[in-house]
Design a protein around this motif. Sequence first.
Motif, PDB file in Angstrom:
ATOM      1  N   TRP A  93     -29.880  49.145 -20.176  1.00  0.00           N
ATOM      2  CA  TRP A  93     -28.983  49.554 -19.082  1.00  0.00           C
ATOM      3  C   TRP A  93     -27.893  50.513 -19.593  1.00  0.00           C
ATOM      4  CZ3 TRP A  93     -30.391  49.217 -14.393  1.00  0.00           C
ATOM      5  CH2 TRP A  93     -31.198  48.217 -13.970  1.00  0.00           C
ATOM      6  N   ILE A  94     -27.430  50.298 -20.737  1.00  0.00           N
ATOM      7  CA  ILE A  94     -26.407  51.180 -21.327  1.00  0.00           C
ATOM      8  C   ILE A  94     -27.048  52.532 -21.597  1.00  0.00           C
ATOM      9  CG2 ILE A  94     -24.957  51.567 -23.333  1.00  0.00           C
ATOM     10  CD1 ILE A  94     -24.388  48.609 -23.409  1.00  0.00           C
ATOM     11  N   GLY A  95     -28.243  52.566 -22.046  1.00  0.00           N
ATOM     12  CA  GLY A  95     -28.952  53.825 -22.311  1.00  0.00           C
ATOM     13  C   GLY A  95     -29.188  54.604 -21.035  1.00  0.00           C
ATOM     14  N   ILE A  96     -29.574  53.857 -19.973  1.00  0.00           N
ATOM     15  CA  ILE A  96     -29.831  54.508 -18.683  1.00  0.00           C
ATOM     16  C   ILE A  96     -28.514  55.028 -18.121  1.00  0.00           C
ATOM     17  CG2 ILE A  96     -30.526  54.080 -16.302  1.00  0.00           C
ATOM     18  CD1 ILE A  96     -32.630  52.127 -17.383  1.00  0.00           C
ATOM     19  N   ALA A  97     -27.463  54.207 -18.204  1.00  0.00           N
ATOM     20  CA  ALA A  97     -26.163  54.628 -17.695  1.00  0.00           C
ATOM     21  C   ALA A  97     -25.671  55.839 -18.468  1.00  0.00           C
ATOM     22  CB  ALA A  97     -25.161  53.479 -17.789  1.00  0.00           C
ATOM     23  N   SER A  98     -25.877  55.798 -19.747  1.00  0.00           N
ATOM     24  CA  SER A  98     -25.449  56.921 -20.584  1.00  0.00           C
ATOM     25  C   SER A  98     -26.216  58.177 -20.213  1.00  0.00           C
ATOM     26  CB  SER A  98     -25.662  56.561 -22.051  1.00  0.00           C
ATOM     27  OG  SER A  98     -25.398  57.656 -22.867  1.00  0.00           O
ATOM     28  N   LEU A  99     -27.487  58.033 -19.955  1.00  0.00           N
ATOM     29  CA  LEU A  99     -28.336  59.174 -19.565  1.00  0.00           C
ATOM     30  C   LEU A  99     -27.890  59.721 -18.222  1.00  0.00           C
ATOM     31  CD1 LEU A  99     -30.826  60.810 -20.399  1.00  0.00           C
ATOM     32  CD2 LEU A  99     -32.212  59.164 -19.170  1.00  0.00           C
ATOM     33  N   VAL A 100     -27.575  58.861 -17.268  1.00  0.00           N
ATOM     34  CA  VAL A 100     -27.128  59.288 -15.951  1.00  0.00           C
ATOM     35  C   VAL A 100     -25.783  60.010 -16.070  1.00  0.00           C
ATOM     36  CG1 VAL A 100     -26.300  58.441 -13.695  1.00  0.00           C
ATOM     37  CG2 VAL A 100     -28.407  57.543 -14.678  1.00  0.00           C
ATOM     38  N   VAL A 101     -24.876  59.450 -16.824  1.00  0.00           N
ATOM     39  CA  VAL A 101     -23.560  60.062 -17.007  1.00  0.00           C
ATOM     40  C   VAL A 101     -23.729  61.428 -17.674  1.00  0.00           C
ATOM     41  CG1 VAL A 101     -21.362  59.856 -18.267  1.00  0.00           C
ATOM     42  CG2 VAL A 101     -22.285  57.903 -17.026  1.00  0.00           C
ATOM     43  N   SER A 102     -24.586  61.526 -18.635  1.00  0.00           N
ATOM     44  CA  SER A 102     -24.833  62.800 -19.335  1.00  0.00           C
ATOM     45  C   SER A 102     -25.431  63.822 -18.369  1.00  0.00           C
ATOM     46  CB  SER A 102     -25.770  62.563 -20.513  1.00  0.00           C
ATOM     47  OG  SER A 102     -26.097  63.789 -21.122  1.00  0.00           O
ATOM     48  N   ALA A 103     -26.358  63.390 -17.514  1.00  0.00           N
ATOM     49  CA  ALA A 103     -26.969  64.301 -16.548  1.00  0.00           C
ATOM     50  C   ALA A 103     -25.935  64.767 -15.536  1.00  0.00           C
ATOM     51  CB  ALA A 103     -28.143  63.619 -15.856  1.00  0.00           C
ATOM     52  N   VAL A 104     -25.104  63.857 -15.073  1.00  0.00           N
ATOM     53  CA  VAL A 104     -24.061  64.224 -14.110  1.00  0.00           C
ATOM     54  C   VAL A 104     -23.082  65.191 -14.789  1.00  0.00           C
ATOM     55  CG1 VAL A 104     -22.081  63.323 -12.792  1.00  0.00           C
ATOM     56  CG2 VAL A 104     -24.299  62.165 -12.699  1.00  0.00           C
ATOM     57  N   GLY A 105     -22.720  64.924 -16.027  1.00  0.00           N
ATOM     58  CA  GLY A 105     -21.793  65.791 -16.773  1.00  0.00           C
ATOM     59  C   GLY A 105     -22.378  67.177 -16.949  1.00  0.00           C
ATOM     60  N   THR A 106     -23.652  67.264 -17.255  1.00  0.00           N
ATOM     61  CA  THR A 106     -24.324  68.546 -17.418  1.00  0.00           C
ATOM     62  C   THR A 106     -24.358  69.276 -16.090  1.00  0.00           C
ATOM     63  OG1 THR A 106     -25.692  67.665 -19.212  1.00  0.00           O
ATOM     64  CG2 THR A 106     -26.450  69.670 -18.145  1.00  0.00           C
TER      65      THR A 106
END
Length: 183
Positions: A7-20
């Motif tokens: 879940w932390i990996g998925i959240a991190s991936l989502v946050v990174s995608a939103v940031g990009t």
Amino acid sequence: MADPATWIGIASLVVSAVGTGLSVQSQNNAAKSQEELSLLNLQSQRQAAQQQGRLQSMQAQVNAALAAKDQAAANAAAVSLERQAQSVGAAGRENTRQQRMQFAQFIAQQRAAVAASGVVDTTGSPLALLADSAKQEQYAADETLYQVESAQRQLYFDADMQRNAGTVAGMQGLGFQAESAGA
């Protein structure tokens, strides 16, 4: 359920995608703003160049009009000087005519005085006296005519110089007109 690291990996991936996505959107907005500023700057420079061109054209037109007035004034001054030269010539000729009349009266008085004394005026001293008087009168007339002619020549020269100044002013006016047309 999935483990918390996933879940932390998925959240991190989502946050990174939103940031990009936000970064890309921000860069696109910045590029649009920069493009708009560039277009406004270009438009402003065009307007300034057009205004400068109009200003130069108006200045050239004013200069051309002034040059035309200078030319007209110089030509008028030349005509005035020529008239003055003609007047000087006429006055000089009249003065010479009056001198000759006065001399004729003087010679008549001399002849009358010689005749009254009983001496013949075609020989000897009376003839030398009359010849000397005629020579002096001719010298005076020649001197008057020389002075008149010198004054006339100077006035005609001044008139030519004025006319030349007018020609130069006219040529400058043509240059200003060409400058105005090119601006």
